[in-house]
Design a protein around this motif. Structure first.
Motif, PDB file in Angstrom:
ATOM      1  N   TYR A  70     -11.333 -20.996  23.762  1.00 47.79           N
ATOM      2  CA  TYR A  70     -12.637 -20.546  23.280  1.00 47.79           C
ATOM      3  C   TYR A  70     -13.035 -19.200  23.887  1.00 47.79           C
ATOM      4  CZ  TYR A  70     -14.298 -24.050  20.067  1.00 47.79           C
ATOM      5  OH  TYR A  70     -14.463 -24.823  18.955  1.00 47.79           O
ATOM      6  N   HIS A  71     -12.676 -18.960  25.131  1.00 49.29           N
ATOM      7  CA  HIS A  71     -12.956 -17.656  25.725  1.00 49.29           C
ATOM      8  C   HIS A  71     -12.194 -16.548  24.997  1.00 49.29           C
ATOM      9  CE1 HIS A  71     -15.662 -17.980  29.160  1.00 49.29           C
ATOM     10  NE2 HIS A  71     -15.211 -19.212  29.281  1.00 49.29           N
ATOM     11  N   MET A  72     -10.939 -16.810  24.675  1.00 47.80           N
ATOM     12  CA  MET A  72     -10.155 -15.813  23.947  1.00 47.80           C
ATOM     13  C   MET A  72     -10.726 -15.616  22.547  1.00 47.80           C
ATOM     14  SD  MET A  72      -7.670 -13.703  24.423  1.00 47.80           S
ATOM     15  CE  MET A  72      -6.734 -14.369  25.810  1.00 47.80           C
ATOM     16  N   PHE A  73     -11.070 -16.702  21.874  1.00 50.44           N
ATOM     17  CA  PHE A  73     -11.673 -16.624  20.545  1.00 50.44           C
ATOM     18  C   PHE A  73     -12.975 -15.825  20.608  1.00 50.44           C
ATOM     19  CE2 PHE A  73     -13.876 -18.920  16.899  1.00 50.44           C
ATOM     20  CZ  PHE A  73     -13.105 -18.353  15.887  1.00 50.44           C
ATOM     21  N   TYR A  74     -13.787 -16.104  21.610  1.00 51.91           N
ATOM     22  CA  TYR A  74     -15.047 -15.386  21.809  1.00 51.91           C
ATOM     23  C   TYR A  74     -14.799 -13.884  21.943  1.00 51.91           C
ATOM     24  CZ  TYR A  74     -19.211 -13.654  24.209  1.00 51.91           C
ATOM     25  OH  TYR A  74     -20.311 -12.919  24.573  1.00 51.91           O
ATOM     26  N   MET A  75     -13.846 -13.509  22.781  1.00 59.70           N
ATOM     27  CA  MET A  75     -13.568 -12.084  22.977  1.00 59.70           C
ATOM     28  C   MET A  75     -13.055 -11.439  21.692  1.00 59.70           C
ATOM     29  SD  MET A  75     -14.707 -11.337  25.856  1.00 59.70           S
ATOM     30  CE  MET A  75     -14.197  -9.628  25.746  1.00 59.70           C
ATOM     31  N   ASN A  76     -12.224 -12.151  20.954  1.00 60.18           N
ATOM     32  CA  ASN A  76     -11.749 -11.617  19.676  1.00 60.18           C
ATOM     33  C   ASN A  76     -12.908 -11.421  18.702  1.00 60.18           C
ATOM     34  OD1 ASN A  76      -9.071 -11.482  20.494  1.00 60.18           O
ATOM     35  ND2 ASN A  76      -8.531 -13.456  19.618  1.00 60.18           N
ATOM     36  N   LEU A  77     -13.815 -12.373  18.666  1.00 59.17           N
ATOM     37  CA  LEU A  77     -14.985 -12.258  17.788  1.00 59.17           C
ATOM     38  C   LEU A  77     -15.871 -11.083  18.188  1.00 59.17           C
ATOM     39  CD1 LEU A  77     -15.864 -16.037  17.493  1.00 59.17           C
ATOM     40  CD2 LEU A  77     -15.034 -14.568  15.631  1.00 59.17           C
ATOM     41  N   ARG A  78     -16.035 -10.871  19.493  1.00 57.32           N
ATOM     42  CA  ARG A  78     -16.821  -9.710  19.946  1.00 57.32           C
ATOM     43  C   ARG A  78     -16.184  -8.422  19.454  1.00 57.32           C
ATOM     44  NH1 ARG A  78     -21.567 -10.579  23.223  1.00 57.32           N
ATOM     45  NH2 ARG A  78     -21.675  -8.360  22.845  1.00 57.32           N
ATOM     46  N   GLY A  79     -14.865  -8.325  19.573  1.00 58.87           N
ATOM     47  CA  GLY A  79     -14.164  -7.139  19.105  1.00 58.87           C
ATOM     48  C   GLY A  79     -14.319  -6.942  17.606  1.00 58.87           C
ATOM     49  N   LEU A  80     -14.239  -8.018  16.845  1.00 53.59           N
ATOM     50  CA  LEU A  80     -14.439  -7.914  15.398  1.00 53.59           C
ATOM     51  C   LEU A  80     -15.849  -7.447  15.087  1.00 53.59           C
ATOM     52  CD1 LEU A  80     -12.688 -11.217  14.222  1.00 53.59           C
ATOM     53  CD2 LEU A  80     -11.729  -8.897  14.203  1.00 53.59           C
ATOM     54  N   HIS A  81     -16.819  -8.001  15.767  1.00 58.23           N
ATOM     55  CA  HIS A  81     -18.225  -7.635  15.579  1.00 58.23           C
ATOM     56  C   HIS A  81     -18.440  -6.142  15.851  1.00 58.23           C
ATOM     57  CE1 HIS A  81     -22.601  -7.888  15.977  1.00 58.23           C
ATOM     58  NE2 HIS A  81     -22.490  -7.317  17.169  1.00 58.23           N
ATOM     59  N   TRP A  82     -17.868  -5.650  16.923  1.00 56.84           N
ATOM     60  CA  TRP A  82     -18.058  -4.248  17.297  1.00 56.84           C
ATOM     61  C   TRP A  82     -17.312  -3.288  16.376  1.00 56.84           C
ATOM     62  CZ3 TRP A  82     -16.671  -5.759  22.919  1.00 56.84           C
ATOM     63  CH2 TRP A  82     -17.791  -6.280  23.561  1.00 56.84           C
ATOM     64  N   ASN A  83     -16.151  -3.694  15.892  1.00 53.92           N
ATOM     65  CA  ASN A  83     -15.246  -2.748  15.236  1.00 53.92           C
ATOM     66  C   ASN A  83     -15.166  -2.841  13.720  1.00 53.92           C
ATOM     67  OD1 ASN A  83     -14.181  -1.361  17.585  1.00 53.92           O
ATOM     68  ND2 ASN A  83     -13.363  -3.351  18.142  1.00 53.92           N
ATOM     69  N   ILE A  84     -15.834  -3.818  13.116  1.00 51.86           N
ATOM     70  CA  ILE A  84     -15.728  -3.969  11.668  1.00 51.86           C
ATOM     71  C   ILE A  84     -16.271  -2.731  10.949  1.00 51.86           C
ATOM     72  CG2 ILE A  84     -17.949  -5.172  11.352  1.00 51.86           C
ATOM     73  CD1 ILE A  84     -14.651  -6.056   9.583  1.00 51.86           C
ATOM     74  N   LYS A  85     -15.594  -2.348   9.869  1.00 54.02           N
ATOM     75  CA  LYS A  85     -15.997  -1.191   9.065  1.00 54.02           C
ATOM     76  C   LYS A  85     -15.843  -1.554   7.590  1.00 54.02           C
ATOM     77  CE  LYS A  85     -14.492   2.347  12.400  1.00 54.02           C
ATOM     78  NZ  LYS A  85     -14.565   1.499  13.536  1.00 54.02           N
ATOM     79  N   GLY A  86     -16.439  -0.764   6.747  1.00 55.04           N
ATOM     80  CA  GLY A  86     -16.232  -0.926   5.313  1.00 55.04           C
ATOM     81  C   GLY A  86     -17.420  -1.545   4.605  1.00 55.04           C
ATOM     82  N   PRO A  87     -17.235  -1.823   3.304  1.00 56.81           N
ATOM     83  CA  PRO A  87     -18.344  -2.292   2.467  1.00 56.81           C
ATOM     84  C   PRO A  87     -18.918  -3.648   2.886  1.00 56.81           C
ATOM     85  CG  PRO A  87     -16.311  -2.050   1.159  1.00 56.81           C
ATOM     86  CD  PRO A  87     -16.017  -1.607   2.553  1.00 56.81           C
ATOM     87  N   GLN A  88     -18.151  -4.462   3.590  1.00 57.46           N
ATOM     88  CA  GLN A  88     -18.652  -5.773   4.032  1.00 57.46           C
ATOM     89  C   GLN A  88     -19.220  -5.721   5.454  1.00 57.46           C
ATOM     90  OE1 GLN A  88     -15.111  -8.204   3.403  1.00 57.46           O
ATOM     91  NE2 GLN A  88     -16.015  -9.007   1.527  1.00 57.46           N
ATOM     92  N   PHE A  89     -19.451  -4.513   5.970  1.00 50.17           N
ATOM     93  CA  PHE A  89     -19.891  -4.352   7.361  1.00 50.17           C
ATOM     94  C   PHE A  89     -21.079  -5.236   7.706  1.00 50.17           C
ATOM     95  CE2 PHE A  89     -22.882  -2.553  10.366  1.00 50.17           C
ATOM     96  CZ  PHE A  89     -22.112  -2.497  11.507  1.00 50.17           C
TER      97      PHE A  89
END
Length: 157
Positions: free
Chosen positions: A28-47
């Motif tokens: 869950y800690h790894m999943f959490y960190m991955n989700l944080r990265g996705l949240h910060w770095n997402i780009k595009g029309p579905q931002f």
């Protein structure tokens, strides 16, 4: 009388469950960190939609991290609590610099796939060892995540 006797658990059983719960805690800690990265770095029309959804997911993961750690404590064991232990124990890998929506959704789906398999294994062990509280916790997590998998999978069709 110790607290395990009061709650009706045997120490050898709680050690088995705590071992698996500590692995799940690391996941869950790894999943959490991955989700944080996705949240910060997402780009595009579905931002906007994905940015908000990833925040919702990492907040939810943070709640589960706390619940899992507290469950480990309640059965008389110690939750792992260092980044080095999380990295060693987690079966999930770090996802770096994912910014495209389809790839981000795949990260989430792969994370859920792994977590679901781990939780189902713990559910079976908890059932075998008559640990109703851990069993109920895993059942709740599985039910919630199966619905999320369906929703995320539907966005890729």
């Amino acid at each position: 009388m110790n607290h395990l006797e009061i709650i009706g658990h045997k120490e050898e059983n709680t050690k088995k469950i705590a071992l698996k719960l500590n692995e799940l805690l690391a996941d869950y800690h790894m999943f959490y960190m991955n989700l944080r990265g996705l949240h910060w770095n997402i780009k595009g029309p579905q931002f906007f939609a994905l940015h908000n959804k990833f925040e919702e997911l990492y907040d939810n993961a943070a709640e589960k991290i706390d619940e899992i750690a507290e469950r480990i404590l309640s059965i008389g064991e110690t939750p792992v609590h260092s980044l080095s232990e999380y990295t060693k124990k987690s079966g999930l890998k770090e996802e770096l610099n994912v910014s495209e929506a389809k790839a981000a959704i795949e990260v989430v789906l792969n994370g859920f796939k792994y977590l679901l398999a781990q939780q189902k294994e713990i559910l079976e062990l908890a059932d075998e060892l008559d640990d109703e509280a851990t069993n109920a916790m895993m059942g709740d997590y599985i039910s919630e995540q199966e619905k999320l998998v369906w929703m995320f999978h539907s966005t890729t069709r």
